[in-house]
Design an enzyme around this catalytic site. Structure first.
Site, PDB file in Angstrom:
ATOM      1  N   ASP A   1       0.804  -1.230   0.000  1.00  0.00           N
ATOM      2  CA  ASP A   1       0.000   0.000   0.000  1.00  0.00           C
ATOM      3  C   ASP A   1       0.833   1.275   0.000  1.00  0.00           C
ATOM      4  O   ASP A   1       1.987   1.297   0.404  1.00  0.00           O
ATOM      5  CB  ASP A   1      -0.989   0.011   1.178  1.00  0.00           C
ATOM      6  CG  ASP A   1      -0.328  -0.212   2.533  1.00  0.00           C
ATOM      7  OD1 ASP A   1       0.687  -0.943   2.601  1.00  0.00           O
ATOM      8  OD2 ASP A   1      -0.805   0.351   3.531  1.00  0.00           O
TER       9      ASP A   1
ATOM     10  N   GLU B   1      -0.740  -2.044   5.224  1.00  0.00           N
ATOM     11  CA  GLU B   1       0.208  -2.022   6.342  1.00  0.00           C
ATOM     12  C   GLU B   1       0.139  -0.688   7.063  1.00  0.00           C
ATOM     13  O   GLU B   1       0.247  -0.622   8.286  1.00  0.00           O
ATOM     14  CB  GLU B   1       1.635  -2.291   5.844  1.00  0.00           C
ATOM     15  CG  GLU B   1       2.623  -2.589   6.972  1.00  0.00           C
ATOM     16  CD  GLU B   1       3.049  -1.380   7.774  1.00  0.00           C
ATOM     17  OE1 GLU B   1       3.230  -1.507   9.003  1.00  0.00           O
ATOM     18  OE2 GLU B   1       3.200  -0.285   7.205  1.00  0.00           O
ATOM     19  N   GLU B   2      -0.055   0.390   6.296  1.00  0.00           N
ATOM     20  CA  GLU B   2      -0.017   1.735   6.890  1.00  0.00           C
ATOM     21  C   GLU B   2      -1.141   1.951   7.897  1.00  0.00           C
ATOM     22  O   GLU B   2      -1.023   2.777   8.786  1.00  0.00           O
ATOM     23  CB  GLU B   2      -0.108   2.810   5.793  1.00  0.00           C
ATOM     24  CG  GLU B   2       1.083   2.827   4.840  1.00  0.00           C
ATOM     25  CD  GLU B   2       2.391   3.240   5.502  1.00  0.00           C
ATOM     26  OE1 GLU B   2       2.369   3.648   6.686  1.00  0.00           O
ATOM     27  OE2 GLU B   2       3.430   3.139   4.836  1.00  0.00           O
TER      28      GLU B   2
ATOM     29  N   ARG C   1      18.983  -6.228  13.124  1.00  0.00           N
ATOM     30  CA  ARG C   1      18.659  -5.891  14.504  1.00  0.00           C
ATOM     31  C   ARG C   1      18.251  -7.170  15.237  1.00  0.00           C
ATOM     32  O   ARG C   1      17.351  -7.884  14.790  1.00  0.00           O
ATOM     33  CB  ARG C   1      17.517  -4.872  14.509  1.00  0.00           C
ATOM     34  CG  ARG C   1      16.867  -4.636  15.844  1.00  0.00           C
ATOM     35  CD  ARG C   1      17.615  -3.691  16.736  1.00  0.00           C
ATOM     36  NE  ARG C   1      17.005  -3.698  18.071  1.00  0.00           N
ATOM     37  CZ  ARG C   1      17.630  -3.375  19.189  1.00  0.00           C
ATOM     38  NH1 ARG C   1      18.882  -2.981  19.171  1.00  0.00           N
ATOM     39  NH2 ARG C   1      17.007  -3.436  20.344  1.00  0.00           N
TER      40      ARG C   1
ATOM     41  N   HIS D   1       7.736   8.653   4.525  1.00  0.00           N
ATOM     42  CA  HIS D   1       6.473   9.419   4.576  1.00  0.00           C
ATOM     43  C   HIS D   1       6.682  10.891   4.208  1.00  0.00           C
ATOM     44  O   HIS D   1       5.799  11.713   4.435  1.00  0.00           O
ATOM     45  CB  HIS D   1       5.770   9.324   5.949  1.00  0.00           C
ATOM     46  CG  HIS D   1       5.331   7.921   6.289  1.00  0.00           C
ATOM     47  ND1 HIS D   1       4.287   7.647   7.151  1.00  0.00           N
ATOM     48  CD2 HIS D   1       5.782   6.709   5.886  1.00  0.00           C
ATOM     49  CE1 HIS D   1       4.134   6.335   7.256  1.00  0.00           C
ATOM     50  NE2 HIS D   1       5.037   5.746   6.500  1.00  0.00           N
TER      51      HIS D   1
HETATM   52 NI    NI Z   1       6.372   1.009   5.650  1.00  0.00          NI
END
Ligand code: NI
Length: 392
Positions: free
Chosen positions: A81, A139-140, A177, A363
């Site tokens: 998305d 996902e957002e 990570r 973003h």
């Molecule tokens: Ni993302």
């Protein structure tokens, strides 16, 4: 095997850049990824994968069957998305849809998922078990993973890999990570109700604005005094409404905020902790309150053994200079965490920064991606898949 994977990926580079640019210029908002899903399904079918569409509303699953003698199934998850942002990159393949932009790199993630499927299908060597490619929507809005899981995406899955681009890591480097990668993110709504009155006679009213300000200040101070500072908590009130006139004391204030934390025990304790403070203040001054605490996504906790596989694959492929072991998690949120409630997994970060021009955050309307990183992502993912089945 590594050099074969690298050769195949290199030969696919022009096609992968074409795919990425196509997806980038045709972005779709969360839950509306119809064209993207159809496009993804087409590419997967052309690689000979068994494709299932409309999984989790607009998601796609591609199944790459193994030889079948290993019952484990490995999943690769990517997201499709875009965001409600007006693109200002000036790229020739910029968004064709005003107000919608791939500003979080999900176009790149989708391309890496497709590229990995293309590499595996050209290897000419079956893996011992199945690889399942998950292309999730939304996902957002932190909805897509739960939609996919509800439709059976994690059935029979033993482990899951994922990737997210990162603009502060040099293009072509990999961020690894161990442990917590992202935070748990919950929504908070507070409604404080007092009693209206004349602004000149506060003693005859119960001032909801003043009480709300006490609540905010006390919550912020109490975080630093009552939580272990090595276990971060962030509470941000992002929206506040109340009052009707300068000389009328407000009878009600509504506040909306986000609550972030890393440690599961901390996350579990937060609603009761917040409510105790709110209740104490409201009671002291005669106000009433309503609190709605909505659990969002939990923290992404990378599995050590699977993270080790990705790190080893990246190290062999690119050398130590291009690996960054990340010392700090992010307080951002990722719905990848929901898959990890069903199987262990790991997400790595893919550097997409340019060495010689400004790089913008995720973003941002000028967010752009060093496309050379796409091949780095595909090789790292494909070789991690191989190493999952063939541990050294
Ligand atoms: Ni993302």
């Amino acid at each position: 095997m590594l050099s074969r994977i690298k050769d195949i990926a290199a030969s696919l580079a022009p096609r992968l850049i074409e795919i990425r640019r196509h997806i980038h210029s045709h972005p779709e908002l969360s839950g509306q990824e119809y064209q993207t899903a159809a496009y993804v399904a087409g590419v997967l079918s052309s690689c000979g994968l068994h494709v299932q569409e409309l999984v989790g509303k607009t998601g796609v699953i591609g199944e790459f069957p193994g030889q079948g003698h290993d019952p484990r199934r490995l999943a690769i998850r990517t997201d499709m998305d875009a965001l409600p942002i007006y693109e200002r990159t000036g790229l020739e393949f910029a968004s064709h849809k005003p107000g919608i932009m791939h500003a979080c790199g999900h176009d790149v993630h989708t391309t890496i998922g497709l590229g990995t499927a293309m590499v595996l299908s050209q290897l000419g060597e079956a893996l011992p078990g199945d690889v399942r490619f998950l292309f999730q929507p939304a996902e957002e809005t932190a909805q897509g993973a739960s939609w996919m899981i509800r439709d059976g995406a994690m059935q029979g899955v033993s482990a899951i890999f994922s990737v997210h681009v990162f603009p502060t890591i040099p293009g072509g480097s990999i961020g690894i990570r161990y442990g917590a990668l992202t935070a748990a993110a919950d929504d908070l709504e507070l409604i404080i109700t007092g009693e209206s009155g004349h602004g000149a006679r506060p003693h005859e009213a119960i001032d909801a604005i003043w009480i709300a300000s006490q609540v905010i200040t006390t919550l912020q101070q109490a975080i630093s005094r009552t939580h272990n500072p090595l276990r971060p908590v962030v509470l941000s009130i992002g929206q506040i409404q109340g009052g009707r006139a300068p000389n009328v004391i407000a009878d009600q204030v509504r506040m909306l905020g986000t609550v972030r934390s890393l440690h599961p025990e901390t996350s579990a304790s937060l609603p009761a902790w917040i409510e105790k403070i709110v209740a104490g203040i409201c009671e002291s001054f005669g106000a009433r309150y309503e609190m709605h605490y909505r659990r969002g996504v939990p923290s992404v906790q990378n599995d050590p053994a699977l993270t080790q596989i990705v790190e080893a694959a990246a190290q062999e492929a690119w050398g130590n200079d291009r690996i960054q072991v990340l010392l700090e998690p992010s307080l951002g949120a990722e719905d990848f965490a929901l898959y990890l409630e069903h199987a262990p997994g790991t997400m790595f970060r893919l550097g997409v920064a340019y060495p010689d021009q400004p790089n913008y955050p995720l973003h941002h309307p000028q967010f752009h991606v060093n496309e050379a990183a796409i091949i780095t992502g595909v090789v790292t993912m494909a070789y991690s898949v191989y190493k999952y089945w063939h541990p050294a």
